[in-house]
Write a protein that holds these residues in place. Structure first.
Motif, short mmCIF file in Angstrom:
data_model
loop_
_atom_site.label_atom_id
_atom_site.label_comp_id
_atom_site.label_asym_id
_atom_site.label_seq_id
_atom_site.Cartn_x
_atom_site.Cartn_y
_atom_site.Cartn_z
N MET A 95 0.83 -1.19 0.00
CA MET A 95 0.00 0.00 0.00
C MET A 95 0.88 1.26 0.00
N PRO A 96 0.29 2.43 -0.31
CA PRO A 96 1.10 3.66 -0.27
C PRO A 96 1.68 3.94 1.10
N ALA A 97 0.98 3.56 2.15
CA ALA A 97 1.48 3.76 3.51
C ALA A 97 1.01 2.59 4.37
N LEU B 149 9.43 1.81 -6.19
CA LEU B 149 8.36 2.02 -7.18
C LEU B 149 7.45 3.17 -6.77
N LEU B 150 7.15 3.29 -5.49
CA LEU B 150 6.31 4.40 -5.03
C LEU B 150 6.97 5.75 -5.31
N LYS B 151 8.24 5.82 -5.08
CA LYS B 151 8.96 7.07 -5.37
C LYS B 151 9.03 7.33 -6.87
N LYS B 152 9.17 6.27 -7.64
CA LYS B 152 9.26 6.44 -9.09
C LYS B 152 7.99 7.01 -9.67
N TYR B 153 6.86 6.54 -9.15
CA TYR B 153 5.57 6.99 -9.70
C TYR B 153 4.97 8.13 -8.89
#
Length: 924
Positions: free
Chosen positions: A788-790, A823-827
């Motif tokens: 999840m995002p967080a 991946l979260l940072k990339k997108y």
């Protein structure tokens, strides 16, 4: 010439018993010789022993045949020898000279002579009358029959006139036997009869021709002859039946053609009138102003959406173009139904995108403008609306009556805590409804349509922004669903973003959120509990420690409770040195027990009761506060008053940010009234969030617009059950669809535990932390939260004292740090620029793949990672679908080909199925 019979003795020797015999027409023996032969035959019969007659053998009384000789006097009494004994009833003999007859001449002669038809019924009637009465003057040639006094049997004598026949011969007597069955009366005339190579059709017979037909039947000497004649007539019967069958088929064909013509005429009539009444607006809109059928065409003139506008108008009012003063200067088309409603249509060309604006204005009280569109079309599905009461993955699977579109508790109300007036269809159509519209939404799967309605009510849309309801929305179309979603949700979230706020956003992606456990009583939360929890959590990593609203004595004090937190500043300093960030929970509610309540009433900072003086605050209930007022965010003095108190907390205790617990729109007082009129209850949350952006908000509990980063939107509180696990995933995906890129899922393992359905909102109760969840449920929930995002914890993995839980938690921590967080940072940047969520449903990867539209229990992180969690108890396998491409299995490292299903995919309890996308040129 007198009639004679064949010799009875000869017939007896041959074993034949003639029933009735006719003499040859060409016999040249004179009458005397015949009489002598008869006498010899009678003598011979008298000498021979007499054989039993048929009546004697059957022991019945039968009428006997009487042979009549015309030469004998009429008064002569017949002798007993004149009766032919032993006659067989069904014997038929053939006249010997029948081939010499000229049948054609006989037929013509018979037609020329007037005579009565020789029906058996008439003969029987004549015979009956002759038994008791003499011949009438109309029949001078007949003789009255007489019966023997000593014989019980009755003989009937029928004699014709003495005139010669057609061949010059004297007429012969006609003999009738009383026991003769009425066989000929039951036989219909043959369709055709062939004698002497000449055919006589049934049509050649007139009404008096039955005698000829019967004479022809008696000419047959055996049953075989009769059958042969029947077989000769059979082909004509077949041809007749064929003609009848052909006529029957023709009739059916004519009837079918008649109905087809009627249908075509009706269809042409309807199509013609629809074509006449349907007009084209802005090239791609087809609108029939009479039936109000609305259609939008694509660039290839393919229909992409169809619906009916103004469903509540009726059809008794004809539309016309608006008057000049009602028209607008923006190029829109105005159509009015006289005194009922007015419609404005407009068009905006954005290159590959086409957007159409529709605005209804009600002109009469009681009219609720309503537009309905197809729910399912060409396998397309509707998404949007956020979380619904039934937790449906798509609006196309929902079914509910009209409900106000406002944030609420999805367990009680129709919609959840995150709403946005945005709906998108997988075939490339999106809708966006104005915030000024008192929107009600209804979905009817039975009628295959979902409807938008403008209607005021007594709570949600109590503030009538217009005298009568108005429905205002726009529709945009394009070929690509993903690009259309980007257009509709596009907003730059970088505007005004500070460097420190960007760091906070990164920290929320990289580090977990730790929610301090608590009970229903505020006394359960103190400095010791905070310190102990942080020591246990540090093994899992650093992050944000969230302290609930019990850090204050009463809700709305906005000051620390000195009795329970005498050295809170020192405790927070310790947490900072350990690397934690402290977050305090704040609310817009002020308890009536708080000292600030009196101050807010005095300053008129609270929402007041409708239709009352502003000095009377409107009260509500929220969580642990049974009676509380609500800050009026539209009051210019309220925001500075609150910001001052929050700034004091930050300076005195070193608090970095706040968690804004707004409740939902239904937590406002029922008869609320603000200084400035609100469009709807969700406007309050939007204004409150925007007012506190400078104070530093980590997350909010409800939203109707995307909050400014680094603020996340929390999912609704989840029950500590498997159903709560599934609801958490659905909430994250649905909020991402309507444009919320940063979503904070609920606590791993659940926010509360209730085994019974709720009758009121969760926020009406002061819920304590749930007990330690089932181990399997906690592991599966932890696996889901890893992607999840967080991540948000309350119970710690160490509480289970299980090697399995500890090992799984450590493995998932590595997966998140090595795979998920990069991946979260990339997108992150595409999400900030285009409004795309970090965690997405599969159809955002490939909107043209029908399977991606229906998969609701898988998701992607960006476009490079597919996750398929286990969401049910006691499951270690599931169905997995991979979109197009080559994917690497995260469990065994094997390569998997996309665009296919994997059935029975094994997922052990300590594993989660995830697949990383490989380059397109990857070969097996």
């Amino acid at each position: 010439m007198a009639h004679t019979t064949q010799s009875g003795a000869a017939q007896a020797l041959n074993g034949q018993h003639p029933e009735l015999a006719f003499a040859d027409a060409d016999a040249d023996t004179d009458g005397d010789e015949r009489n002598e032969q008869e006498q010899e035959q009678h003598q011979l019969l008298g000498a021979m022993p007499r054989k039993q007659s048929l009546s004697e053998r059957r022991n019945v009384d039968l009428p006997l045949l009487k042979m009549v000789n015309e030469k004998e006097p009429e008064s002569a009494t017949p002798s007993p020898e004149a009766f032919a004994p032993g006659l067989r009833r069904n014997s038929i003999s053939m006249p010997s000279g029948i081939n010499a007859l000229d049948l054609e001449a006989l037929r013509l002669r018979h037609q020329m002579q007037p005579q009565d038809a020789l029906h058996e019924e008439i003969i029987a009637d004549d015979a009956t009358s002759s038994l008791g009465t003499p011949a009438t003057p109309d029949t001078p040639g007949t003789t009255a029959p007489t019966t023997s006094a000593n014989t019980p049997d009755k003989a009937i004598n029928f004699a014709n006139d003495d005139s010669d026949d057609e061949f010059g011969n004297a007429r012969r007597p006609v003999h009738r036997d009383r026991f003769r069955s009425r066989r000929r009366a039951s036989i219909a005339p043959l369709p055709a009869l062939r004698l002497n190579s000449k055919e006589m059709l049934a049509s050649d017979f007139d009404s008096h021709s039955l005698a000829s037909n019967q004479a022809s039947i008696t000419s047959v000497n055996s049953l075989a002859s009769l059958l042969r004649e029947k077989m000769q007539a059979f082909p004509q019967l077949i041809r007749k039946k064929k003609r009848e069958t052909k006529d029957y088929k023709i009739k059916i064909f004519v009837i079918i053609m008649f109905f087809i013509i009627i249908f075509l005429i009706g269809y042409a009539y309807v199509a013609y009138h629809q074509q006449v009444l349907t007009r084209s607006y802005f090239q791609k809109i087809k609108f029939n102003s009479h039936d109000r059928i609305f259609r939008i065409l694509s660039h290839e003139d393919k229909e992409v959406i169809s619906g009916q506008l103004g469903v509540t108008l009726g059809f008794d009012t004809a539309p016309f173009h608006c008057l000049e003063e009602q028209r607008r200067s923006d190029g829109s088309v105005c159509i009015e139904w006289n005194g009922v409603a007015r419609l404005h249509l407009n068009f905006e060309d954005k290159g590959v995108f086409r957007c159409y604006t529709l605005q209804w204005q009600a002109l009469t009280p009681g009219l609720l403008p309503t537009d309905c569109y197809e729910l399912k079309r060409d396998n397309g599905l509707w998404f949007g609306g956020g979380v619904t009461k039934g937790q449906e993955w798509s609006l196309s699977y929902a079914n509910f009556d009209f409900a106000p579109y406002a944030s609420g508790d999805s367990k009680i109300h129709q919609f959840g805590n995150g709403v946005k007036r945005y709906f998108i269809n997988s075939i490339g159509v999106a809708m966006q409804v104005s915030e000024k519209t008192p929107l009600q939404l209804g979905v009817n799967r039975t009628e295959n349509r979902f409807c938008l309605r403008a209607a005021n009510d007594e709570f949600t849309f109590v503030n009538h922004l217009t005298p009568l309801p108005q429905l205002d929305y726009r529709i945009c179309t394009t070929e690509d669903m993903r690009s259309l979603h980007m257009l509709m949700t596009q907003q730059s979230l970088w505007d005004g973003l500070k460097e420190q706020e960007f760091k906070v956003l990164h920290s929320l992606l990289e580090e977990p959120v730790w929610r301090i456990p608590h009970t229903e009583l505020p006394e359960s939360l103190n400095e010791s509990a905070i310190c102990d929890y942080s020591e246990s959590a540090i093994a899992m990593g650093l992050g944000h420690i969230v302290i609930n609203e019990f850090w204050q004595e009463n809700i709305g004090d906005f000051t620390v409770d000195k009795a329970r937190f005498p050295t809170l500043k020192d405790t927070i300093d310790v947490l900072h040195r350990r690397g934690f960030k402290v977050v305090l929970t704040i609310q817009p509610f002020i308890s009536t027990d708080s000292a600030n309540f009196k101050d807010a009433v005095k300053r008129k900072l609270l929402i007041y009761e409708r239709h009352s003086e502003r000095s009377i605050p409107a009260l509500t209930r929220y969580k642990s506060s049974s009676s509380a007022g609500v800050l009026d965010i539209t009051n210019n003095a309220s925001v500075p008053w609150l910001l001052e108190k929050l700034q004091r907390l930050k300076e005195e205790y070193g608090v970095q940010s706040f968690y804004l617990d707004l409740g939902t729109g239904y937590n406002l007082p029922h008869y609320y009234q603000c200084r400035q009129t609100l469009d709807n209850p969700d406007t309050y949350a939007r204004l409150f969030t925007a007012s506190l952006e400078g104070a530093g908000l980590m997350a909010v509990s409800t939203a109707s617009v995307v909050p400014k980063p680094p603020t996340f939107l929390s999912t609704p509180p989840a029950n500590a059950t498997w159903e709560g696990l599934r609801e958490t995933l659905g909430a994250v995906l649905n909020y991402g669809v309507i444009g919320y890129p940063f979503v904070l899922p609920g606590v791993i393992g659940g926010d509360y535990l209730l085994q019974r359905p709720l009758s009121k909102m969760v926020s009406f109760y002061s819920m304590s932390q749930p007990p330690l969840p089932d181990q399997e449920l906690f592991i599966r929930w932890l696996q889901l939260a890893t992607f999840m995002p967080a991540m948000q914890f309350s119970h710690l993995p160490s509480e289970y004292r299980s090697d399995l839980v500890t090992r799984v938690a450590q493995e998932l921590k590595e997966v998140r740090q090595l795979i998920v967080i990069p991946l979260l940072k990339k997108y992150l940047n595409p999400s900030m620029n285009e409004g795309l969520p970090l965690v997405r449903p599969l159809w955002m990867m490939d909107p043209h793949d029908p399977a991606c539209l229906i998969v609701s229990d898988e998701f992607s992180v960006g476009e490079e990672l597919i996750v398929a969690p286990i969401l049910h108890a006691n499951r270690e396998e599931r169905e997995v679908y991979l979109p197009q491409g080559v994917w690497k299995d995260g469990i065994d490292g094997s390569l998997r080909k996309g665009s296919r299903w994997m059935h029975g995919y094994r997922v052990p309890k300590d594993k989660i199925a995830y697949f990383r996308k490989m380059p397109d040129n990857t070969r097996f």
